[in-house]
Scaffold this motif. Structure first.
Motif, PDB file in Angstrom:
ATOM      1  N   LYS A 287     -30.866   6.337  11.938  1.00 38.71           N
ATOM      2  CA  LYS A 287     -30.552   6.541  13.347  1.00 38.71           C
ATOM      3  C   LYS A 287     -29.511   7.650  13.493  1.00 38.71           C
ATOM      4  CE  LYS A 287     -31.415   1.797  14.910  1.00 38.71           C
ATOM      5  NZ  LYS A 287     -30.828   0.586  15.574  1.00 38.71           N
ATOM      6  N   VAL A 288     -29.639   8.389  14.574  1.00 41.58           N
ATOM      7  CA  VAL A 288     -28.678   9.438  14.914  1.00 41.58           C
ATOM      8  C   VAL A 288     -28.165   9.161  16.315  1.00 41.58           C
ATOM      9  CG1 VAL A 288     -28.285  11.900  15.264  1.00 41.58           C
ATOM     10  CG2 VAL A 288     -29.816  11.127  13.449  1.00 41.58           C
ATOM     11  N   GLU A 289     -26.864   9.083  16.493  1.00 34.48           N
ATOM     12  CA  GLU A 289     -26.243   8.845  17.792  1.00 34.48           C
ATOM     13  C   GLU A 289     -25.391  10.045  18.162  1.00 34.48           C
ATOM     14  OE1 GLU A 289     -24.124   5.197  17.808  1.00 34.48           O
ATOM     15  OE2 GLU A 289     -25.781   4.002  17.015  1.00 34.48           O
ATOM     16  N   GLY A 290     -25.320  10.304  19.442  1.00 38.75           N
ATOM     17  CA  GLY A 290     -24.587  11.463  19.905  1.00 38.75           C
ATOM     18  C   GLY A 290     -25.475  12.689  19.991  1.00 38.75           C
ATOM     19  N   VAL A 329     -23.293   9.509  13.513  1.00 43.06           N
ATOM     20  CA  VAL A 329     -22.712   9.479  14.851  1.00 43.06           C
ATOM     21  C   VAL A 329     -21.930  10.774  15.064  1.00 43.06           C
ATOM     22  CG1 VAL A 329     -21.247   8.231  16.470  1.00 43.06           C
ATOM     23  CG2 VAL A 329     -22.505   6.973  14.712  1.00 43.06           C
ATOM     24  N   TYR A 330     -22.331  11.533  16.077  1.00 37.55           N
ATOM     25  CA  TYR A 330     -21.642  12.770  16.425  1.00 37.55           C
ATOM     26  C   TYR A 330     -20.543  12.457  17.437  1.00 37.55           C
ATOM     27  CZ  TYR A 330     -25.244  15.616  14.167  1.00 37.55           C
ATOM     28  OH  TYR A 330     -26.086  16.201  13.255  1.00 37.55           O
ATOM     29  N   PHE A 331     -19.294  12.610  17.018  1.00 35.49           N
ATOM     30  CA  PHE A 331     -18.152  12.476  17.915  1.00 35.49           C
ATOM     31  C   PHE A 331     -17.728  13.866  18.401  1.00 35.49           C
ATOM     32  CE2 PHE A 331     -17.776   8.839  14.964  1.00 35.49           C
ATOM     33  CZ  PHE A 331     -17.846   7.805  15.877  1.00 35.49           C
ATOM     34  N   GLY A 386     -24.596  -7.125  -0.209  1.00 36.87           N
ATOM     35  CA  GLY A 386     -24.862  -5.690  -0.138  1.00 36.87           C
ATOM     36  C   GLY A 386     -23.603  -4.857  -0.225  1.00 36.87           C
ATOM     37  N   PHE A 387     -23.746  -3.607   0.176  1.00 34.95           N
ATOM     38  CA  PHE A 387     -22.639  -2.660   0.048  1.00 34.95           C
ATOM     39  C   PHE A 387     -22.606  -1.767   1.274  1.00 34.95           C
ATOM     40  CE2 PHE A 387     -19.985   0.579  -2.006  1.00 34.95           C
ATOM     41  CZ  PHE A 387     -19.143  -0.221  -2.774  1.00 34.95           C
ATOM     42  N   ARG A 388     -21.403  -1.321   1.634  1.00 36.68           N
ATOM     43  CA  ARG A 388     -21.222  -0.484   2.825  1.00 36.68           C
ATOM     44  C   ARG A 388     -20.362   0.719   2.475  1.00 36.68           C
ATOM     45  NH1 ARG A 388     -18.388  -3.374   7.633  1.00 36.68           N
ATOM     46  NH2 ARG A 388     -20.539  -4.086   8.075  1.00 36.68           N
ATOM     47  N   ILE A 389     -20.791   1.884   2.969  1.00 38.29           N
ATOM     48  CA  ILE A 389     -20.015   3.127   2.832  1.00 38.29           C
ATOM     49  C   ILE A 389     -19.850   3.729   4.211  1.00 38.29           C
ATOM     50  CG2 ILE A 389     -19.976   5.468   1.897  1.00 38.29           C
ATOM     51  CD1 ILE A 389     -21.498   4.448  -0.499  1.00 38.29           C
ATOM     52  N   SER A 390     -18.603   3.901   4.628  1.00 37.14           N
ATOM     53  CA  SER A 390     -18.294   4.463   5.941  1.00 37.14           C
ATOM     54  C   SER A 390     -17.391   5.669   5.759  1.00 37.14           C
ATOM     55  CB  SER A 390     -17.588   3.408   6.815  1.00 37.14           C
ATOM     56  OG  SER A 390     -17.202   3.970   8.058  1.00 37.14           O
ATOM     57  N   ALA A 391     -17.745   6.766   6.426  1.00 34.65           N
ATOM     58  CA  ALA A 391     -16.965   8.007   6.298  1.00 34.65           C
ATOM     59  C   ALA A 391     -16.810   8.665   7.652  1.00 34.65           C
ATOM     60  CB  ALA A 391     -17.641   8.968   5.326  1.00 34.65           C
ATOM     61  N   LEU A 392     -15.673   9.306   7.845  1.00 34.18           N
ATOM     62  CA  LEU A 392     -15.412  10.097   9.050  1.00 34.18           C
ATOM     63  C   LEU A 392     -15.009  11.494   8.613  1.00 34.18           C
ATOM     64  CD1 LEU A 392     -15.132  10.317  12.109  1.00 34.18           C
ATOM     65  CD2 LEU A 392     -12.754   9.545  11.882  1.00 34.18           C
ATOM     66  N   LEU A 393     -15.812  12.466   9.011  1.00 37.38           N
ATOM     67  CA  LEU A 393     -15.583  13.856   8.608  1.00 37.38           C
ATOM     68  C   LEU A 393     -15.142  14.665   9.824  1.00 37.38           C
ATOM     69  CD1 LEU A 393     -18.830  14.299   6.466  1.00 37.38           C
ATOM     70  CD2 LEU A 393     -16.597  13.425   5.746  1.00 37.38           C
TER      71      LEU A 393
END
Length: 399
Positions: A287-290, A329-331, A386-393
């Motif tokens: 999914k792509v948001e923004g 997600v595009y901020f 499971g496993f989760r990877i979250s990043a903010l660039l």
């Protein structure tokens, strides 16, 4: 002429000794004319010898020769020897002491001696027929060469110190440039290592999974085996193309051949990556948001590699029935990434090491990439398995 100059530079004491002999020869002519009586001739010869020695040894022992010249001058005044050609040595030693950077006391003594020599000579041997104004003028004129000698020597000392400082600075800058070059080479090697890890880990894992699947269904479902072999072929070509691009930066002096290298991956290619992983047998929700928009090349490459590494880890450690989801997600001020899987729950340490052998660079490489663009990364087990990877660039590069 250059050979003569080089010889003079290599043998300074020999050159000084030659001029000392010449000065001694001229001074002896004066000693012969000194009136006899009370040992004045012997005293004059000793003083001339001492002043000639001052010229010969001025470079090796400048401070000691300055003291010897001062003693010789005092002896001239006390023994009433008079001014002689060897007194030129006093001017030479004053210049030498000021030029070679001798201790401060020696430089001051040389300047004071040069200023007082002419005055003491006028007091010791006055010209009765001369007026006071003429004596003062003569004293000033006779003192001027000594002062000029000291000023010239001090200027040369200052100039030498300036050039030494410039040379030291140039040497220091050269060492700093070499250190910076080594740091740059190390950083480039680390970048290439990260790129190679991502390319090899992702594509080879896909090829291994497809090869195992093809071997399993080869007899029962030849069509599926053929499709798996085609996937292996396309994945291998893609891996070779990316490795050519990465290894091409190691070449020196060779221009890239037409069509040999591929562009750096970007965010737009994440969808192709997901589709490729789906064909390899992993269920992925994307999914792509923004509002999608162009991003800095470093951010786009980092985002692509994070998704690639996360999906590779899911396929390697999540189990046969694992599924994954990728969310972009595009901020306004950055790009957010969230990659999750519902696999059997490999341990956090396993993901950190990138493999059970503890020799991988999975999350380590992710953190390095995110840190290079000034972003943040959060990785760990997901509640419920499971496993989760979250990043903010961020959109602005890190300073």
């Amino acid at each position: 002429m250059q050979r003569l100059y080089d010889f003079i530079r290599r043998h300074p004491t020999g050159v000084d000794t030659f001029w000392a002999v010449v000065l001694f020869g001229f001074a002896l002519l004066w000693v012969v004319e000194v009136p006899e009586g009370t040992g004045r001739t012997i005293a004059a010869a000793v003083i001339v010898t001492a002043l000639s020695l001052v010229v010969a040894m001025r470079r090796r022992m400048p401070e000691q020769m300055l003291v010897l010249a001062a003693l010789a001058g005092v002896a001239q005044l006390v023994l009433d020897v008079g001014v002689n050609p060897a007194d030129f040595a006093m001017m030479v030693i004053i210049y030498t002491v000021a030029a070679v950077g001798s201790p401060r006391w020696a430089s001051r003594l040389a300047l004071i001696g040069g200023l007082s020599a002419a005055s003491l000579a006028q007091i010791r041997w006055p010209e009765e027929a001369s007026a006071v104004s003429e004596r003062i003028f003569i004293t000033v004129v006779m003192s001027l060469p000594f002062v000029l000698a000291w000023v010239l020597g001090d200027s040369i000392r200052t100039r030498r110190a300036y050039f030494d400082q410039l040379e030291e600075r140039a040497t220091r800058l050269e060492k700093e440039r070499e250190a910076q070059a080594k740091v740059a080479v190390a950083a480039e090697r680390a970048r290439i290592a990260r790129e190679l890890h991502d390319v090899v880990a992702h594509n080879v894992s896909v090829m291994v999974v497809q090869a195992d699947g093809a071997a399993y269904v080869l007899d029962a479902a030849p069509d599926q085996a053929k499709q798996a072999l085609e996937t292996i072929s396309s994945t291998g070509r893609q891996a070779l193309a990316e490795m050519r691009r990465l290894l091409g930066v190691l070449r020196t002096g060779d221009g890239p051949e037409s069509g040999e290298y591929v562009p750096q991956p970007d965010v737009q290619q994440i969808e192709e990556l997901v589709e490729h992983v789906r064909r390899a047998g992993l269920t992925v929700d994307f999914k792509v948001e923004g509002t999608p928009r162009p991003l800095p090349s470093g951010v786009e490459l980092t985002a692509y590699r994070i998704v690639q590494e996360a999906l590779t880890n899911t396929r390697k450690h999540g189990g046969p029935d694992a599924g994954a989801s990728v969310r972009l997600v595009y901020f306004d001020d950055g790009l957010g990434l969230l990659v999750e899987d519902d696999g059997r729950g490999a341990s956090h340490e396993l993901y950190e090491d990138g493999g059970a052998d503890g020799r991988g660079h999975g999350l380590i490489g992710m953190r390095e990439r995110v840190g290079m663009v000034g972003g943040t990364l959060d990785a760990g087990p997901r509640p419920g398995g499971g496993f989760r990877i979250s990043a903010l660039l961020p959109l602005k590069p890190a300073h």
